[in-house]
Design a protein around this motif. Structure first.
Motif, PDB file in Angstrom:
ATOM      1  N   VAL A 163      19.219   4.181  23.839  1.00  0.00           N
ATOM      2  CA  VAL A 163      19.681   5.590  24.272  1.00  0.00           C
ATOM      3  C   VAL A 163      20.538   5.474  25.527  1.00  0.00           C
ATOM      4  O   VAL A 163      21.701   5.978  25.811  1.00  0.00           O
ATOM      5  CB  VAL A 163      18.724   6.647  24.149  1.00  0.00           C
ATOM      6  N   ARG A 164      19.846   5.019  26.541  1.00  0.00           N
ATOM      7  CA  ARG A 164      20.571   4.942  28.084  1.00  0.00           C
ATOM      8  C   ARG A 164      21.720   3.715  27.871  1.00  0.00           C
ATOM      9  O   ARG A 164      22.993   4.042  28.653  1.00  0.00           O
ATOM     10  CB  ARG A 164      19.388   4.297  28.917  1.00  0.00           C
ATOM     11  N   ARG A 165      21.496   2.715  27.199  1.00  0.00           N
ATOM     12  CA  ARG A 165      22.541   1.853  27.087  1.00  0.00           C
ATOM     13  C   ARG A 165      24.032   2.352  26.351  1.00  0.00           C
ATOM     14  O   ARG A 165      24.911   2.239  27.010  1.00  0.00           O
ATOM     15  CB  ARG A 165      22.408   0.650  26.404  1.00  0.00           C
ATOM     16  N   VAL A 166      23.702   2.959  25.240  1.00  0.00           N
ATOM     17  CA  VAL A 166      24.643   3.641  24.753  1.00  0.00           C
ATOM     18  C   VAL A 166      25.439   4.651  25.624  1.00  0.00           C
ATOM     19  O   VAL A 166      26.692   4.788  25.392  1.00  0.00           O
ATOM     20  CB  VAL A 166      24.423   4.189  23.431  1.00  0.00           C
ATOM     21  N   ALA A 167      24.524   5.551  26.203  1.00  0.00           N
ATOM     22  CA  ALA A 167      25.051   6.382  27.152  1.00  0.00           C
ATOM     23  C   ALA A 167      26.000   5.676  28.138  1.00  0.00           C
ATOM     24  O   ALA A 167      27.069   6.612  28.485  1.00  0.00           O
ATOM     25  CB  ALA A 167      24.145   7.466  27.644  1.00  0.00           C
ATOM     26  N   ALA A 168      25.559   4.637  28.605  1.00  0.00           N
ATOM     27  CA  ALA A 168      26.380   4.217  29.506  1.00  0.00           C
ATOM     28  C   ALA A 168      27.587   3.302  29.117  1.00  0.00           C
ATOM     29  O   ALA A 168      28.324   2.550  30.072  1.00  0.00           O
ATOM     30  CB  ALA A 168      25.379   2.969  30.422  1.00  0.00           C
ATOM     31  N   GLY A 169      27.824   3.238  27.724  1.00  0.00           N
ATOM     32  CA  GLY A 169      28.810   2.715  27.355  1.00  0.00           C
ATOM     33  C   GLY A 169      28.774   1.178  26.761  1.00  0.00           C
ATOM     34  O   GLY A 169      29.791   0.537  26.205  1.00  0.00           O
ATOM     35  N   ASP A 170      27.488   0.765  26.397  1.00  0.00           N
ATOM     36  CA  ASP A 170      27.168  -0.719  26.098  1.00  0.00           C
ATOM     37  C   ASP A 170      26.635  -0.406  24.661  1.00  0.00           C
ATOM     38  O   ASP A 170      25.707   0.432  24.296  1.00  0.00           O
ATOM     39  CB  ASP A 170      26.046  -1.277  27.068  1.00  0.00           C
ATOM     40  N   PRO A 171      27.014  -1.492  23.694  1.00  0.00           N
ATOM     41  CA  PRO A 171      26.594  -1.402  22.289  1.00  0.00           C
ATOM     42  C   PRO A 171      24.836  -1.697  22.239  1.00  0.00           C
ATOM     43  O   PRO A 171      24.603  -2.357  23.306  1.00  0.00           O
ATOM     44  CB  PRO A 171      27.534  -2.335  21.641  1.00  0.00           C
TER      45      PRO A 171
END
Length: 225
Positions: A117-125
């Motif tokens: 969830v943190r990664r996706v929120a930061a724009g990473d797949p």
């Protein structure tokens, strides 16, 4: 620090309760709502404005695939992470094609789901290179020749450097790894990725990876090496 706003969408109340309990312990995450199907999810997105939606695929009324497509078509679209019980499932692939930023298995350890969830929120797949390769093997589906021709026509609008970056994204590499491999700064990589998304009318890196695979670019790169 602003908390990442998360919406949980699953038709099983026990799954929702488990996810809510698990994420409630993370200081930087805030559960802003829960929905039992895709239609309910769309209404809740309007009210709660989540950053990330954790979306089950198989649900009554409006399934997760349809809901993902509708949500990602919005101007202020939240990121969507698909919840699934299968690694390489045709519906997971379809969700990625319509804009999901990745997927997590329902039996994934809690810390990994929170990290996703943190990664996706930061724009990473949320796709490791190993999972990307596994998905790609299942990606051809029906009519691969037609899909390849169409993909090649779309990829043709990219210049050589953008094409190299698209291939690297297709291999599941992060920006820093692409920068090292292609001898450019991370900022330049981000600029190229943004241009690729704009030129190809895509909305995330996962779609770049799928298109690069469809066009046969990853196979060509292997042959060259």
């Amino acid at each position: 620090m602003t908390a990442i706003r998360v919406l949980l969408v699953d038709d099983d109340p026990l799954v929702r309760a488990g996810l809510s309990l698990m994420m409630g312990g993370a200081d930087d995450l805030e559960i802003v709502g829960e929905a039992a199907d895709g239609a309910e999810a769309e209404a809740l997105v309007d009210r709660t404005r989540p950053d990330v939606v954790l979306m089950d695929i198989r649900m009554p009324t409006v399934d997760g695939l349809t809901a993902t497509e509708r949500l990602r078509a919005r101007e202020d679209a939240p990121q969507v992470v698909v919840l699934t019980t299968f690694h390489a499932d045709e519906q997971v692939l379809r969700a990625l094609r319509v804009g999901a930023a990745g997927f997590v298995l329902k039996d994934t350890p809690p810390a990994e789901i929170i990290a996703a969830v943190r990664r996706v929120a930061a724009g990473d797949p949320v796709l490791s290179p190993a999972v990307t390769r596994q998905l790609m093997r299942h990606a051809v589906g029906t009519g691969p020749d037609t899909r390849r021709t169409r993909a090649r026509e779309r990829i043709a609008v990219l210049n050589d450097r953008e094409r190299e970056v698209a291939v690297a994204v297709g291999r599941g590499l992060a920006n820093a790894e692409i920068a090292t491999g292609l001898f450019m700064s991370v900022a330049t990589v981000k600029t190229h990725v943004s241009r690729i998304l704009a030129k190809l009318d895509l909305n995330n890196r996962v779609q770049i990876a799928l298109l690069a695979y469809d066009a046969g670019l990853l196979e060509e790169e292997r042959e060259e090496h």
